[in-house]
Design a protein around this motif. Sequence first.
Motif, PDB file in Angstrom:
ATOM      1  N   PRO A   1      22.892  71.347  29.926  1.00  0.00           N
ATOM      2  CA  PRO A   1      21.110  71.694  30.032  1.00  0.00           C
ATOM      3  C   PRO A   1      21.563  72.989  29.542  1.00  0.00           C
ATOM      4  O   PRO A   1      20.756  73.956  29.181  1.00  0.00           O
ATOM      5  CB  PRO A   1      21.040  71.089  31.158  1.00  0.00           C
ATOM      6  N   VAL A   2      22.438  73.887  30.405  1.00  0.00           N
ATOM      7  CA  VAL A   2      22.952  75.665  30.375  1.00  0.00           C
ATOM      8  C   VAL A   2      23.284  75.868  29.615  1.00  0.00           C
ATOM      9  O   VAL A   2      22.726  76.719  28.067  1.00  0.00           O
ATOM     10  CB  VAL A   2      23.351  76.548  31.540  1.00  0.00           C
ATOM     11  N   ILE A   3      24.349  75.344  28.875  1.00  0.00           N
ATOM     12  CA  ILE A   3      25.250  75.203  27.485  1.00  0.00           C
ATOM     13  C   ILE A   3      24.078  75.100  26.171  1.00  0.00           C
ATOM     14  O   ILE A   3      23.430  76.300  24.826  1.00  0.00           O
ATOM     15  CB  ILE A   3      26.274  74.910  26.619  1.00  0.00           C
ATOM     16  N   GLY A   4      23.623  73.955  26.385  1.00  0.00           N
ATOM     17  CA  GLY A   4      21.683  73.871  25.547  1.00  0.00           C
ATOM     18  C   GLY A   4      21.497  74.553  25.011  1.00  0.00           C
ATOM     19  O   GLY A   4      20.816  74.757  23.699  1.00  0.00           O
ATOM     20  N   GLY A   5      20.608  74.692  26.397  1.00  0.00           N
ATOM     21  CA  GLY A   5      19.542  76.088  26.215  1.00  0.00           C
ATOM     22  C   GLY A   5      19.484  77.064  25.218  1.00  0.00           C
ATOM     23  O   GLY A   5      19.038  77.530  24.348  1.00  0.00           O
ATOM     24  N   VAL A   6      21.202  77.606  25.631  1.00  0.00           N
ATOM     25  CA  VAL A   6      21.262  78.873  25.082  1.00  0.00           C
ATOM     26  C   VAL A   6      22.078  78.478  23.710  1.00  0.00           C
ATOM     27  O   VAL A   6      20.817  79.008  22.844  1.00  0.00           O
ATOM     28  CB  VAL A   6      22.995  79.269  25.459  1.00  0.00           C
ATOM     29  N   LEU A   7      22.227  77.204  23.440  1.00  0.00           N
ATOM     30  CA  LEU A   7      22.207  77.175  21.690  1.00  0.00           C
ATOM     31  C   LEU A   7      21.101  76.835  20.585  1.00  0.00           C
ATOM     32  O   LEU A   7      21.516  77.811  19.945  1.00  0.00           O
ATOM     33  CB  LEU A   7      23.390  76.048  21.665  1.00  0.00           C
ATOM     34  N   VAL A   8      20.652  76.347  21.932  1.00  0.00           N
ATOM     35  CA  VAL A   8      19.334  75.912  20.752  1.00  0.00           C
ATOM     36  C   VAL A   8      18.632  76.870  20.593  1.00  0.00           C
ATOM     37  O   VAL A   8      17.554  77.405  19.809  1.00  0.00           O
ATOM     38  CB  VAL A   8      18.619  74.431  21.263  1.00  0.00           C
ATOM     39  N   THR A   9      17.861  78.017  21.523  1.00  0.00           N
ATOM     40  CA  THR A   9      17.788  79.187  21.050  1.00  0.00           C
ATOM     41  C   THR A   9      17.613  80.220  20.572  1.00  0.00           C
ATOM     42  O   THR A   9      17.426  80.442  20.262  1.00  0.00           O
ATOM     43  CB  THR A   9      17.496  79.526  22.773  1.00  0.00           C
TER      44      THR A   9
END
Length: 506
Positions: free
Chosen positions: A203-211
């Motif tokens: 979730p942390v990596i996904g949030g950074v990448l999507v944002t």
Amino acid sequence: MAVRRWPSSGRAYPKGYDLTVACRVLPSGERLLPAEYGGTASAYSGAVSDEPISPRRAGLGIAALSLGTLLNPLNSSMIAIALVTLREFFGLDVLTVTWVITAFYLASAAGQPLMGRLGDRFGPRRLFVFGMCVVVVACALTPFSPNFAFVCAGRVLLAIGTASAFPSAVSLLHPITSRSGLSSPRLLGRIQVANTAGAAIGPVIGGVLVTTLGWQAIFWINVPLAIIALVGVRLLAPADAPRDKAPLSTTLAQSDIPGILAFTGMLVSLLVFLLRMPTQPLWWLLAAAVVCGALFVWRELRGRHPFIDLRMLAGNRSLVIVYASFALFNLVYYCAFFGLPQFLEEHGEYRADATGLLMLPLAALNVLLTPFAARFIERRGVRVTLIGGGLWLVGSAMLLGLLAWSTAAFVPLLVTAAMGVPYCVVSIALSQALYSSARREQAGVASGIFQTSRYVGAILATTLLGIAFSDGTSPASWLEVTVVAAVLSAVLVPVLALWRPVSRRG
């Protein structure tokens, strides 16, 4: 030591084979390969050479394998942060967009045992390299999908490619440990760090990448990771033993395609039925699940090369306990892992990136505690570790109820830290229990079913959350999730206590 010739070819054992792997020792001292007591020469998965491996090379090889095993749990959790973006990008409703998760889990659940069987037949290192190639192709092309159906298809390919990693890693573990002298619990601990931390930091990596880069980035990130894992295993892992070449028709027949289809049909029918049950139950889907389940059991008991060897499970009580415990454990864990972000975002009004940061204690504690858990297993044994981790899980599940009274930042941090301890301890202990329960010649198939147990637990957890949150993520609905998680945790403890290691003699 007496030496026999291979029944399939009439020639003597090749020089340098590690005869301590997947062999049967007779009272006379003779060692028989699987071909001589009912198996096939092509199924032999021993080391090609008895040349020692330095601890440094073994560590780097395990690191490459661990990177490959990280990709499946990483992608199973990273996608959660991209759901809203995918809905807006393709104009979807909530029910439709969830199939990007469901397709991945179903393909993973069906793919793990199949990948394990193919690894036993063609060699774990070959299978790992092939799987990473599939990951590279799927993740390079999926971001250019013209519609949502192609995204789901890309996720299916990604699941199949990453499903090869864990069975291959478990199968390669024995030749690495036997030739390097390193401890199997410690090396399993490193692999488990990748499996558990990958899901936790997703979730942390996904949030950074999507944002920053959009939903496409959660696919692109897999390309360099898969290439590094591929090259590392190709250069550092022990080479596969020679296998007898078989026609494609034979390979397909032994892959049990009808069994795979019946298994998948059973899961899909049951999943859709459970998802629709709160609003409009489709009872014919439940009947279809029962029929597919009956066909699956009939096929697996009659087939010469079953997709999931039910006879093997019937003859190995310890292995059945490992699978049941792992499914139940992941049902409890994923209730918290998937439910907590939804509750914090909708009820606690946290942003997605902040929610991801609140999940960090789970990953951090997993990485920090795994070496200590591995040493504890070496000193006190697997069973004591399993029971202790199960009891801690009961307490952690009860702590989830604190969020119904307060969502202040320190409360979810406390809860995720508490959940991180049993997730580390129970996961690595069950992995070692799998290693102690499965016969060497069945390591690939056994580890594949082990991962299927994980996905079955995760699928049931998402379904349970869907039912609990059908009227909104309120404190009352979260208390329902907490009570269910605590009860299931309490059931898990006596199940874990039933496990006993399997004797290796004979």
